[in-house]
Design an enzyme around this catalytic site. Structure first.
Site, PDB file in Angstrom:
ATOM      1  N   CYS A 407      49.656  42.573  41.197  1.00  0.00           N
ATOM      2  CA  CYS A 407      48.411  41.876  40.919  1.00  0.00           C
ATOM      3  C   CYS A 407      48.545  40.788  39.866  1.00  0.00           C
ATOM      4  CB  CYS A 407      47.341  42.872  40.530  1.00  0.00           C
ATOM      5  SG  CYS A 407      47.781  43.872  39.104  1.00  0.00           S
ATOM      6  N   HIS A 451      44.372  46.346  36.681  1.00  0.00           N
ATOM      7  CA  HIS A 451      44.402  45.320  37.707  1.00  0.00           C
ATOM      8  C   HIS A 451      44.093  43.965  37.079  1.00  0.00           C
ATOM      9  CE1 HIS A 451      44.498  44.055  41.794  1.00  0.00           C
ATOM     10  NE2 HIS A 451      43.246  43.580  41.792  1.00  0.00           N
ATOM     11  N   ASP A 467      40.162  38.105  44.756  1.00  0.00           N
ATOM     12  CA  ASP A 467      41.328  38.941  44.433  1.00  0.00           C
ATOM     13  C   ASP A 467      42.465  38.599  45.374  1.00  0.00           C
ATOM     14  OD1 ASP A 467      43.102  40.785  43.637  1.00  0.00           O
ATOM     15  OD2 ASP A 467      41.846  42.542  44.030  1.00  0.00           O
TER      16      ASP A 467
END
Lengths: 661, 305, 318
Positions: A407, A451, A467
């Site tokens: 991420c 994250h 995202d």
């Protein structure tokens, strides 16, 4: 007390046991030489008791103290602060053993022991630690009982039984006090334990940091929703935003610290939930966008994050209402938007070029963003926690060469590209998802749920979250890290015994869930039972919060508890005279009004005879009663209170009424 | 059965005038299988009482006059060489009777006294190595003169404890003495008395005594009495457990005589003076005999209920 | 202030706990307060509460409350450790001035066990005893006998800090005990008085007391008799151990006369006391003459006790 100098053997035995029990929970953070110190002191004390050694003289004591101080300085680097102070306390607790001659010294030692138990709570306050602490407390009380023994008692168990009984009997009253005693804020600030080894997000991010976090299964926070729990994919727990990029590392901009809430407008449905946060040592709180909470829990900062005045150094409970569909800074251009376009002066030329290319191709920022996402989706990017190390132009290398990362890589790279293309963007760090505990209807978020994602600003629409990781590994978002890494075998592989690794075993998982649930309750109802929580509970119980009523309730219930205990302990009914005796007393009182009084040594029958002679008109009733009494008391006749009462009332009726004489 | 007991009492009372209480106590003592010590001046009817009791209860009677030259063998018996058979033959002494009157026991030497007292205690005698059981039932009524004159040996405390009761008959009331003077010679009446109880009946009565109910409340009273003697400062020493057993046994027998199958505090009080009087001594008066005032104190002060 | 309150306090106590030879401790008679250790404990609890408040630590709160509750529960236990205990006066023998008068106190437990019960007269040290369940124990307490006559001790303090020492439960009981204190024997010259009346004269020589002058007869052996006086012949005849009894020809009766002595009355009494003991030891008969009281000549331990008692109580009843 001063007249009883010697310390009974039982008391000494139990003191040593209590010391071990007190010290054990401290071992986690104590320097190892403390064990040696305790062993030495205990051995010496036992030898003193056996008359084989002498008490240390002044020099020896002074030397020991200096030695301990030097040891603390060496192992802790300082003599101030909570850690050093706790070591010092334990050392005093240990060394006092050598100085213990009289019962008074032993009392000091016992009281010190209670303090050591309290200190242990500052380092570890789990349910097991709390239950365990009953052991040292009972042992200390046992030693206290042992000190009071006359010296004739030799067996070690009766004092233990007594102390255990005392603790058990004290528990109802303790619960009462715990619930009702008004909590207040800290009176002054105190140092907190520092070596808690808190893992968690920090205010700057290099991709490796999040990879590090993903190896930790430590709890970050728990959230319990009032209504339906939203789908996993919507749980983006914002902690902070990272706006500044130096080519390698994303960090907070100074502008984000402006404590001015940005403009935003509510829209759509709201979510209500409460969060119990584990100590993080940081000031920010975790919320879903866009969060709203009571003023005293924290403040909203300029970048929509929530922050407290003081770091969260103990479990914290707060209530949040979130508006996931709210528009953020949509109407006007945010004052600090320039920060969201900042890029390093040089480096990553390929990315710059690609951004320019995209910019040319997609003048609309929406389209550009979609194109970047599509790029991540289409091209062979791999989600992994073990990417190759990146060189100087880290964004270029990641985007065009290695294409392996997680991420933080994707969020960082995307933000870079957007900025390079002239779209204000920033990295948001926080947690994503969490594990739903079906027993308790709450979500547990662990460190490996850490994250990073991206939000960009668009005129008229404000900040929007996207995202990029979802494009690469949708299962990371929808099912969690474990699924995302299923091919890679990288999930918690350095924690072979973590129960989280064995989630396939149903029973084990069930057990773990129940345990988590218990811990959650503990956190929420015991550790979090402070100020607001207490007010809420008491308001629930008593409607309005009237301290007078509360005081009455506390005193009343306390008196009831003590009264019941007193009844059980003293058993006054066993001392009450039997009914026959009571009836006879009434009989005597009745006759005494007519000047017939029984002598102490006079039996029932002779008294009745005399009374009958003196009161010939009531002779029959008097003799009836006496016969009835004699039958029950001496002749083994059935004990009947009614028969006596009947005979007595017959007599009362027969006698002329007279008050008393 | 109990009417027979009443008949016994009546019969004795006809011989011994005006001594109903003492006669009743004496009978109580025998029912409780205890031995009786009568302390009184000569001529007060000690012998008559013993003899009369023996007659009405149908017991064989022997009287031993204790003197300073009395030897244990005179009491227990001796083995005499029989020329005809060429063997030693045991001639039982006067103690082998069912009711033995040991007259003026304090005249004899301690050795002779203890021969009697041991026999009383054990219910058997051991002479020249052979143990011989005493008859069943076996009662001893011992008498002693209160005025200690020269050449007497007062019974030590330990021996006194073996008598269940100590009585003193005292002077008769005037009316009784008048009747005494007017009537027949008392001793002449004795042979005319008929036995009212036989051995079996007596044994049955005696067996009933321990069955008389003593409730917890009553036992508490006995304990209070005993306790008072042990804790109160005016008592030179407290009552022994043997004394408390004796007290309870006597109270049971007294209750039986009163035709009750349970004991009440009044029974205990009735027998208390005679059962504990000789076992107590005042601290302030360690040489004197008799806890008369102590007993009165017990009766007055110890709570009966 | 304190001195002024003392009689009031005594009167109040006498009403609340009247003197009796046997006292059962109950709620009317037991007082209970935190001890000094309890006060220190309270301070420690306060500090622990501060830790709880400042660190917002629920467990620190919890432990503080637990110990507060233990303290409260201990009130009941400490009370219970005394409640129901029965104190009974035991007898105590007479002593001479200057000796320690002993008072025997019996502690009885009709029900439960009582541990570490302390009793005595503060400020002197208290004696600590355990009383077993449904059992009893005896304690000998002593107090110096300073003056002759009846020695009545102050109220006896009974206290217990069991089980934790944080509280002290106590009572003041008067067991109505008294010990007779004889005068202190004082060695000195004795002008012997020649008797009371003329009627004694004609009897002249009297045999009284045990001596070696004249054979009086045989009597039963008592432990302590000289072995040389045993009548072995009688023993071999099976008459038991007999002692040949000799009487001392004492000439005239010895009279100890208060009025014939010099010095103040206490000194005279001490002197008389010494001679009473001397004569008894020599087994000599003597009489005692005090103003308003005459004790006829006799000998033996009983006689000695009677005389000593008269000396101890001389002037007390007047």
């Amino acid at each position: 007390m001063s007249s009883l100098p010697g310390i009974p053997r039982i008391a000494l035995t139990w003191l040593l046991v209590a010391q071990v029990l007190v010290i054990v929970p401290h071992l986690v953070h104590l320097p190892l030489w403390m064990i040696a110190l305790w062993l030495g002191a205990a051995g010496w004390r036992v030898q003193i008791f056996r008359m084989r050694a002498r008490y240390p003289n002044g020099w020896a004591k002074g030397g020991l103290v200096l030695l301990v101080l030097a040891g603390i300085l060496l192992s802790r680097g300082t003599l101030v602060g909570l850690d050093a102070a706790s070591v010092l306390l334990i050392a005093t607790f240990t060394l006092k053993l050598l100085e213990m001659r009289t019962r008074r010294d032993a009392l000091v030692l016992i009281f010190l022991g209670f303090f050591c138990v309290v200190t242990a709570y500052l380092f570890e306050d789990g349910i097991l630690a709390a239950l365990y602490s009953l052991l040292p407390v009972t042992a200390l009380l046992t030693a206290l009982v042992g000190l009071q023994h006359s010296g004739f008692a030799e067996r070690p168990w009766p004092p233990l039984r007594l102390a255990g009984g005392l603790v058990l009997q004290a528990i109802p009253l303790m619960l009462l006090l715990f619930v009702f005693f008004p909590r207040m804020g800290p009176l002054w600030s105190l140092p907190m334990p520092s070596d808690k080894g808190v893992t968690g997000l920090s205010d700057s991010m290099e991709p490796a940091d999040i990879a590090e976090l993903s190896r930790s299964s430590a709890l970050a926070f728990r959230a319990s929703f009032e209504g339906e729990v939203p789908a996993r994919g919507q749980l983006y727990w914002r902690a902070l935003t990272l706006e500044r990029f130096d080519g390698r590392r994303w960090s907070q901009s100074s502008y984000a610290d402006v404590p001015v809430a940005p403009q935003w407008s509510k829209a759509g449905e709201s979510l209500d939930y409460s969060i119990i946060m584990q100590p993080s040592g940081k000031r920010w709180l975790y919320v879903l966008d866009v969060g709203e909470m009571a003023q005293d829990s924290g403040r909203m900062m300029n970048d929509f994050r929530w922050q407290r005045l003081r770091p969260v150094d103990r479990p914290l409970l707060y209530q949040v209402r979130s508006w996931p569909e709210a528009a953020r800074e949509a109407s006007a251009e945010p004052p600090g938007l320039r920060q969201a376009l900042q890029l390093p002066e040089q480096g990553d030329p390929r990315s710059h070029a690609w951004a320019a290319e995209l910019k040319a191709k997609y003048p609309q920022s929406d389209a550009l963003v979609a194109a970047v996402l599509q790029h991540f989706n289409r091209e062979p990017y791999v989600y992994t926690l073990r990417p190759q190390p990146l060189g100087r132009d880290s964004i270029d290398e990641f985007l065009f060469d290695t294409r392996r990362g997680f991420c933080a890589h994707y969020a960082g790279a995307m933000t870079f590209v957007l900025r390079a293309a002239g779209i204000p963007a920033r990295v948001v760090a926080g947690y994503q998802g969490g594990e739903l505990n079906p027993n308790g209807n709450y979500i547990q978020v662990r460190q490996f749920d850490a994250h990073a994602w991206v939000e960009y600003w668009q005129p008229g629409r404000g900040w929007r979250s996207i995202d990029p990781t979802f494009q690469v590994a949708p299962e990371r978002i929808e099912q969690g890290l474990e699924e995302a890494l299923s091919a890679e075998d990288g999930f918690l592989d350095d924690q072979p015994f973590s129960p989280l690794r064995y989630r396939e075993l149903a029973w084990l998982n069930q057990l773990r869930m129940s345990w988590e649930n218990l811990n959650y309750g503990w956190q929420r109802w015991v550790l979090g039972y402070q100020g607001e929580q207490q007010l809420k509970l008491l308001q629930n119980w008593f409607g309005s919060l009237d301290w007078q009523r509360l005081a009455i309730a506390l005193v009343g219930t306390g008196a009831l508890v003590i009264g019941l205990l007193a009844l059980w302990l003293l058993k006054p009914w066993q001392q009450r005279p039997d009914p026959q005796r009571q009836a006879f007393r009434k009989f005597e009182r009745l006759l005494a009004r007519h000047d017939v009084r029984r002598e102490a040594g006079e039996g029932a029958r002779s008294f009745a005879l005399r009374a009958a002679r003196q009161l010939p008109e009531q002779a029959e009733q008097i003799e009836t009663f006496a016969r009835c009494f004699e039958q029950q008391r001496y002749a083994g006749g059935p004990a009947s209170r009614d028969a006596l009462r009947q005979a007595l009332s017959d007599l009362r009726r027969a006698l002329p009424w007279r008050l008393s004489r | 059965m109990r009417t027979k007991l009443d008949a016994c009492l009546d019969s004795v009372n006809q011989v011994l005038l005006g001594k109903e209480a003492q006669v009743r106590l004496a009978l109580t003592c025998l029912l409780a299988r205890g031995h009786l010590l009568i302390e009184d001046l000569p001529g007060m009817g000690k012998t008559t009482l013993s003899h009369a009791l023996a007659r009405v209860l149908g017991l064989s009677f022997q009287r031993i006059q204790f003197t300073s030259d009395l030897l244990p063998g005179d009491i227990l018996g001796t083995s005499v060489f029989d020329k005809d058979s060429g063997q030693f033959v045991f001639h039982p002494g006067p103690i082998f009777a069912e009711l033995v009157l040991a007259d003026e026991i304090n005249r004899a030497t301690p050795k002779s006294q203890s021969a009697l007292l041991e026999a009383m205690e054990e219910g058997q005698v051991t002479i020249e190595g052979a143990t011989r059981p005493l008859p069943e039932p076996f009662f001893v009524i011992a008498t002693q003169n209160p005025v200690s004159s020269g050449g007497t040996f007062a019974l030590p405390e330990s021996q006194l404890d073996r008598f269940l009761m100590r009585l003193s008959l005292g002077y008769p009331a005037q009316a009784a003495e008048r009747a005494l003077l007017l009537g027949d010679a008392r001793r002449d009446l004795l042979p005319r008395m008929e036995s009212i109880l036989d051995h079996a009946e007596l044994a049955r009565l005696q067996a009933q005594v321990p069955k008389v109910r003593a409730s917890d409340a009553l036992i508490d009273y006995v304990l209070r009495l005993v306790e008072a003697t042990r804790s109160q400062p005016q008592f030179a020493w407290g009552l022994s457990p043997r004394a408390s057993l004796a007290l309870l046994a006597a109270a049971r027998a007294w209750a039986l005589l009163a035709e009750r199958d349970y004991v009440i505090p009044e029974d205990v009080q009735a027998v208390l003076p005679s059962v504990v009087g000789h076992r107590l001594r005042e601290r302030a008066d360690p040489t004197g005999h008799g806890g008369g005032s102590l007993v009165q104190w017990l009766l007055r002060e110890v709570p009966a209920l | 202030m304190r001195a002024a309150l003392k009689p009031l306090w005594r009167r109040w106590l006498a009403r609340r706990i009247p003197p009796a030879a046997s006292v059962r401790l109950n709620q009317r008679r037991i007082f209970i307060l935190p001890s000094r250790v309890g006060a220190v404990f309270a301070v420690a609890l306060l500090l622990m509460l501060l830790v709880g408040i400042n660190y917002q630590n629920s467990l620190a709160y919890g432990l503080t409350f637990l110990l507060v509750s233990v303290f409260v529960v201990t009130i009941l236990h400490t009370y219970r450790n005394l409640a129901g205990l029965v104190l009974k006066a035991g007898g105590g023998g007479a002593v001479f001035v200057g000796e320690q008068a002993r008072f025997r106190v019996r502690l009885e437990s009709p029900e439960r066990e009582h541990q570490a019960v302390a009793l005595g007269w503060p400020p002197s040290e208290l004696v600590v005893r355990d009383v077993p369940r449904q059992g009893q124990t005896e304690v000998d307490l002593s107090q110096p006998a300073v003056r002759r006559g009846w020695l009545r001790p102050e109220r006896l303090r009974v206290e217990s800090r069991f089980p934790l020492g944080l509280l002290v439960a106590w009572s003041w009981v008067d067991l109505d005990q008294a010990v007779l204190v004889y005068p202190r024997p004082l060695e000195g010259e004795l002008p012997l008085s020649a008797g009371l009346g003329e009627e004694e004269e004609e009897e002249g020589m009297r045999a009284r007391g045990q001596g070696a002058d004249d054979f009086q007869g045989l009597r039963e052996y008592q432990p302590g008799d000289s072995k040389r006086r045993l009548d072995w012949k009688a023993y071999s005849r099976g008459q038991g151990l007999l002692v040949k009894d000799f009487a001392m020809l004492s000439g005239r009766d010895l009279w100890l006369d208060f009025d014939s002595l010099g010095g103040d009355s206490e000194m005279r009494l001490s002197l008389l006391c010494y001679w009473v003991l001397q004569f008894t030891e020599r087994q000599q008969a003597f009489g005692l003459q005090l103003p308003g009281q005459v004790i006829a000549p006799d000998y033996g331990e009983g006689h000695r006790d009677v005389c000593l008692r008269a000396l101890a109580l001389f002037g007390a009843r007047a």
